[in-house]
Design a protein around this motif. Structure first.
Motif, PDB file in Angstrom:
ATOM      1  N   ASN A  28       0.814  -1.227   0.000  1.00  0.00           N
ATOM      2  CA  ASN A  28       0.000   0.000   0.000  1.00  0.00           C
ATOM      3  C   ASN A  28       0.845   1.273   0.000  1.00  0.00           C
ATOM      4  OD1 ASN A  28      -2.721   0.888  -0.190  1.00  0.00           O
ATOM      5  ND2 ASN A  28      -2.642   1.599   1.930  1.00  0.00           N
ATOM      6  N   GLN A  29       2.066   1.174  -0.493  1.00  0.00           N
ATOM      7  CA  GLN A  29       2.932   2.344  -0.603  1.00  0.00           C
ATOM      8  C   GLN A  29       3.249   2.635  -2.064  1.00  0.00           C
ATOM      9  OE1 GLN A  29       6.393   1.359   1.728  1.00  0.00           O
ATOM     10  NE2 GLN A  29       5.362   1.676   3.684  1.00  0.00           N
ATOM     11  N   PHE A  30       3.429   3.909  -2.361  1.00  0.00           N
ATOM     12  CA  PHE A  30       3.978   4.312  -3.651  1.00  0.00           C
ATOM     13  C   PHE A  30       5.493   4.279  -3.528  1.00  0.00           C
ATOM     14  CE2 PHE A  30      -0.147   6.380  -3.346  1.00  0.00           C
ATOM     15  CZ  PHE A  30      -0.716   6.087  -4.574  1.00  0.00           C
ATOM     16  N   LEU A  31       6.156   3.640  -4.488  1.00  0.00           N
ATOM     17  CA  LEU A  31       7.596   3.437  -4.397  1.00  0.00           C
ATOM     18  C   LEU A  31       8.322   4.136  -5.531  1.00  0.00           C
ATOM     19  CD1 LEU A  31       7.557  -0.401  -3.635  1.00  0.00           C
ATOM     20  CD2 LEU A  31       7.391   1.507  -2.006  1.00  0.00           C
ATOM     21  N   VAL A  32       9.410   4.802  -5.193  1.00  0.00           N
ATOM     22  CA  VAL A  32      10.283   5.426  -6.184  1.00  0.00           C
ATOM     23  C   VAL A  32      11.643   4.745  -6.072  1.00  0.00           C
ATOM     24  CG1 VAL A  32      11.458   7.540  -6.887  1.00  0.00           C
ATOM     25  CG2 VAL A  32       9.079   7.637  -6.095  1.00  0.00           C
ATOM     26  N   PHE A  33      12.064   4.112  -7.166  1.00  0.00           N
ATOM     27  CA  PHE A  33      13.345   3.412  -7.183  1.00  0.00           C
ATOM     28  C   PHE A  33      14.356   4.155  -8.046  1.00  0.00           C
ATOM     29  CE2 PHE A  33      10.538  -0.160  -6.093  1.00  0.00           C
ATOM     30  CZ  PHE A  33      11.246  -0.744  -5.047  1.00  0.00           C
ATOM     31  N   SER A  34      15.587   4.158  -7.569  1.00  0.00           N
ATOM     32  CA  SER A  34      16.713   4.652  -8.347  1.00  0.00           C
ATOM     33  C   SER A  34      17.910   3.791  -7.973  1.00  0.00           C
ATOM     34  CB  SER A  34      17.009   6.121  -8.038  1.00  0.00           C
ATOM     35  OG  SER A  34      17.514   6.258  -6.709  1.00  0.00           O
ATOM     36  N   THR A  35      19.042   4.047  -8.590  1.00  0.00           N
ATOM     37  CA  THR A  35      20.293   3.505  -8.070  1.00  0.00           C
ATOM     38  C   THR A  35      21.077   4.656  -7.455  1.00  0.00           C
ATOM     39  OG1 THR A  35      21.693   3.837 -10.026  1.00  0.00           O
ATOM     40  CG2 THR A  35      20.313   1.840  -9.979  1.00  0.00           C
ATOM     41  N   ILE A  36      22.092   4.295  -6.701  1.00  0.00           N
ATOM     42  CA  ILE A  36      22.978   5.308  -6.136  1.00  0.00           C
ATOM     43  C   ILE A  36      24.363   4.687  -6.011  1.00  0.00           C
ATOM     44  CG2 ILE A  36      22.664   4.798  -3.666  1.00  0.00           C
ATOM     45  CD1 ILE A  36      22.351   7.910  -3.324  1.00  0.00           C
ATOM     46  N   GLN A  37      25.406   5.515  -6.124  1.00  0.00           N
ATOM     47  CA  GLN A  37      26.784   5.021  -6.145  1.00  0.00           C
ATOM     48  C   GLN A  37      27.595   5.633  -5.000  1.00  0.00           C
ATOM     49  OE1 GLN A  37      25.101   6.036  -9.090  1.00  0.00           O
ATOM     50  NE2 GLN A  37      24.657   3.842  -9.253  1.00  0.00           N
ATOM     51  N   ASN A  38      28.599   4.895  -4.576  1.00  0.00           N
ATOM     52  CA  ASN A  38      29.428   5.371  -3.462  1.00  0.00           C
ATOM     53  C   ASN A  38      30.198   6.640  -3.796  1.00  0.00           C
ATOM     54  OD1 ASN A  38      28.873   3.734  -1.243  1.00  0.00           O
ATOM     55  ND2 ASN A  38      30.201   2.083  -1.984  1.00  0.00           N
ATOM     56  N   ALA A  39      30.373   6.928  -5.085  1.00  0.00           N
ATOM     57  CA  ALA A  39      31.117   8.131  -5.483  1.00  0.00           C
ATOM     58  C   ALA A  39      30.223   9.363  -5.606  1.00  0.00           C
ATOM     59  CB  ALA A  39      31.832   7.890  -6.820  1.00  0.00           C
ATOM     60  N   CYS A  40      28.935   9.231  -5.291  1.00  0.00           N
ATOM     61  CA  CYS A  40      28.051  10.415  -5.348  1.00  0.00           C
ATOM     62  C   CYS A  40      28.600  11.500  -4.428  1.00  0.00           C
ATOM     63  CB  CYS A  40      26.642  10.044  -4.886  1.00  0.00           C
ATOM     64  SG  CYS A  40      25.648   9.193  -6.112  1.00  0.00           S
ATOM     65  N   PRO A  41      28.479  12.759  -4.812  1.00  0.00           N
ATOM     66  CA  PRO A  41      27.751  13.252  -5.985  1.00  0.00           C
ATOM     67  C   PRO A  41      28.587  13.390  -7.263  1.00  0.00           C
ATOM     68  CG  PRO A  41      28.424  15.102  -4.643  1.00  0.00           C
ATOM     69  CD  PRO A  41      28.912  13.859  -3.934  1.00  0.00           C
TER      70      PRO A  41
END
Length: 237
Positions: free
Chosen positions: A78-91
């Motif tokens: 019952n949740q709206f989900l937003v998926f992305s990836t993320i990297q250790n070198a961000c930003p």
């Protein structure tokens, strides 16, 4: 109706598609705007010779968040989900433009917590080519802390990103589509540089690039449309 069409055309010319989507979603009770279901549907045959089309639904998934807690299909019901990836070198080297995402998406959710209390943001930790990484770096955690991230809303996930991004899109596997360097995408895979929107029943309803401010703004408009559908459905009962 002709006057309404002329008004819609004027808005499109002056302000672009993102605002047009918002205009229809806010004022026309979603009679003219309905987000598609993304992914290859299942076709089932009935005994009477007819068939039913069942939209693609993300299969059962399971991750660990940065605190070692299990995040899966059941815990996100019952949740709206937003998926992305993320990297250790961000930003510096990152699949999402972190500061645009913070200002144009996450910050809006935080400022309207009552309206978006069932929206969760999940960034799956990968390398630049989309391979899972087991531990977030101190640098990444500090970067996110500097954005005043609320970890109950926006979490880092550990696990195989293909659980989410491995679906059919126009005859191709979304997780295998190549990145485009000219669009400032990092790595080999386009999904590393994408945002994915999933509704409360685990159907994929939209995706966009995660680099340009216009893409992130329009992505927030997609979320607003889904939220308005929920609002309309709740008011029927």
């Amino acid at each position: 109706m002709p006057g309404l069409k002329r008004l819609g055309l004027l808005i499109l010319v002056l302000f672009g598609p993102g605002l047009l989507i918002y205009f229809f979603a806010k004022n026309l009770t979603n009679k003219f705007i309905k987000l598609p279901y993304i992914g290859a549907p299942t076709i089932t045959a009935n005994t009477d010779g007819t068939s039913d089309t069942i939209p693609y639904q993300i299969p059962f998934f399971e991750f660990k968040n940065e605190f070692g807690q299990t995040i899966n299909s059941r815990t996100t019901q019952n949740q709206f989900l937003v998926f992305s990836t993320i990297q250790n070198a961000c930003p510096d080297t990152c699949g999402i433009y972190l500061f645009h995402f913070n200002e144009l998406f996450y910050d809006k959710i935080q400022k309207n917590k009552d309206n978006y209390n069932n929206v969760k943001l999940y960034s799956i930790l990968t390398d630049v080519n989309g391979n899972a990484i087991e531990h977030p770096s101190k640098r990444l955690l500090e970067t996110l802390a500097n954005l005043n991230r609320d970890t109950s809303v926006w979490q880092i996930l550990i696990g195989d990103p293909k659980q989410i991004f491995d679906f059919n899109y126009n005859g191709s596997n979304f997780s295998e589509l190549p990145a485009t360097a000219s669009n400032f995408e990092i790595g080999e895979k386009a999904f590393v540089n994408a945002l994915l929107l999933v509704d409360r029943t685990k159907h994929i309803r939209g995706f966009t690039g995660a680099k340009r401010d216009s893409d992130i703004r329009n992505f927030f408009d997609l979320l607003k449309i889904l939220k308005k559908v929920q609002f309309d459905e709740n008011n029927k009962h």
